[in-house]
Design an enzyme around this catalytic site. Structure first.
Site, PDB file in Angstrom:
ATOM      1  N   CYS A 105      26.795  19.484   8.072  1.00 34.65           N
ATOM      2  CA  CYS A 105      27.373  19.316   9.407  1.00 34.65           C
ATOM      3  C   CYS A 105      26.638  18.188  10.132  1.00 34.65           C
ATOM      4  O   CYS A 105      26.725  17.038   9.734  1.00 34.65           O
ATOM      5  CB  CYS A 105      27.316  20.650  10.159  1.00 34.65           C
ATOM      6  SG  CYS A 105      28.124  20.636  11.766  1.00 34.65           S
ATOM      7  N   ASP A 118      39.239  21.249   7.443  1.00 33.97           N
ATOM      8  CA  ASP A 118      38.238  21.050   8.497  1.00 33.97           C
ATOM      9  C   ASP A 118      38.941  20.492   9.731  1.00 33.97           C
ATOM     10  O   ASP A 118      39.433  19.364   9.718  1.00 33.97           O
ATOM     11  CB  ASP A 118      37.164  20.079   8.016  1.00 33.97           C
ATOM     12  CG  ASP A 118      35.950  20.012   8.936  1.00 33.97           C
ATOM     13  OD1 ASP A 118      36.118  20.191  10.156  1.00 33.97           O
ATOM     14  OD2 ASP A 118      34.842  19.772   8.424  1.00 33.97           O
ATOM     15  N   HIS A 172      35.600  23.685   7.539  1.00 32.02           N
ATOM     16  CA  HIS A 172      34.261  23.179   7.840  1.00 32.02           C
ATOM     17  C   HIS A 172      33.232  24.247   7.472  1.00 32.02           C
ATOM     18  O   HIS A 172      33.511  25.440   7.516  1.00 32.02           O
ATOM     19  CB  HIS A 172      34.166  22.857   9.333  1.00 32.02           C
ATOM     20  CG  HIS A 172      32.902  22.161   9.721  1.00 32.02           C
ATOM     21  ND1 HIS A 172      32.655  20.848   9.403  1.00 32.02           N
ATOM     22  CD2 HIS A 172      31.805  22.595  10.399  1.00 32.02           C
ATOM     23  CE1 HIS A 172      31.471  20.494   9.870  1.00 32.02           C
ATOM     24  NE2 HIS A 172      30.930  21.550  10.478  1.00 32.02           N
TER      25      HIS A 172
END
Length: 276
Positions: free
Chosen positions: A156, A213, A245
């Site tokens: 991330c 995502d 995600h």
């Protein structure tokens, strides 16, 4: 940006114990890696303006270990990131995850992601890159690490940093970026983004992204792929069509076991292919 000096920065924060408050409740699928046969725990990294905490794991025996920088999500170096360093150590690496938000605040104690985002937004890229340079230097000097064999992986927020550090330090052998943001507006604290450095990238980076995502859209992934065609790095991007995600985050509902295991296997093969 005001320069931070040793006088006005003393890192008093310690690493998170357990999981960050913002990620509760933790799912039952969480993976736990023991420290048997390892040296694992908190360390302090000397940096330009003081010292920062980090979590280090490495084999208990041996020396000259390849170094892997493990870059946190926005939730800090909590139990999941610490566990990932132990996974690397079990494979024979010296893995280290520095706490890169410590000057801005202790995000592990915050329960709301909306409280975390403003803190993370204040973290300058230049500070992060400098801290990672210092982390590599510490690993080589104090922990039997091989500074000629450095890899990086991040998740991330850390996925974005993985791309940027690979551009910053051409001595890195390889990187693996997990669903890191690729585009953004240039600011004083974040002057460049992965798409901006892609064409000049020399370090081979493997990007692992989810087709579902909602925060990192496929058009930005394709934009990055297109820019990488001009690069000599031979970097690649893999998209898992059905993954959201944070599909590697086994402690969260976003975890997808099939894609996570495939990504981890690809990471290991990528590192070995590039001399790690």
């Amino acid at each position: 940006m005001k320069e931070i000096t040793r006088r006005n920065f003393i890192a008093t924060a310690s690493l998170a114990t357990g999981f960050a408050l913002a990620v509760q409740p933790v799912t039952a699928k969480v993976i736990t890696t023991d420290s048997q046969g390892l040296v694992a725990g908190a360390v302090k990294i000397p940096v330009a303006d003081g010292e920062i905490p980090a979590y280090r794991a490495q084999p208990a025996r041996g020396e000259n270990f390849p170094i892997v920088l493990v870059i946190q999500e926005i939730f800090g170096v909590h139990e999941h990131i610490q566990d990932i360093t132990r996974r690397f150590a079990k494979l024979g690496y010296l893995a280290i995850a520095p706490e890169l938000f410590v000057r801005q605040g202790d995000v592990s104690k915050l329960s709301n992601i909306d409280e975390i985002r403003p803190i993370v937004a204040k973290v300058p890229d230049a500070q992060v890159l400098s801290d990672l340079d210092a982390t590599v230097a510490w690993a080589a000097k104090s922990a039997q690490g091989n500074a000629q064999r450095v890899g990086i992986t991040g998740f991330c927020w850390g996925g974005r940093i993985t791309w940027l550090y690979a551009a910053h330090n051409p001595q890195v052998k390889a990187g693996v970026a997990w669903y890191g943001r690729l585009v953004g507006n240039a600011t004083e604290l974040q002057p460049t983004h992965p798409v901006d450095i892609a064409a000049k990238l020399k370090v081979p980076v493997l990007g692992l992204y989810g087709g579902k995502d909602t925060g990192i859209t496929l058009d930005t992934v394709e934009q990055m792929r297109d820019r990488l065609k001009s690069s000599s790095s031979k970097s690649q991007i893999i998209v898992y069509p059905d993954a959201p995600h944070a599909f590697y985050a086994d402690y969260r509902p976003s975890y997808r076991e099939k894609e996570a295991k495939d990504g981890w296997n690809r990471l290991q093969a990528w590192f070995k292919q590039h001399g790690l």
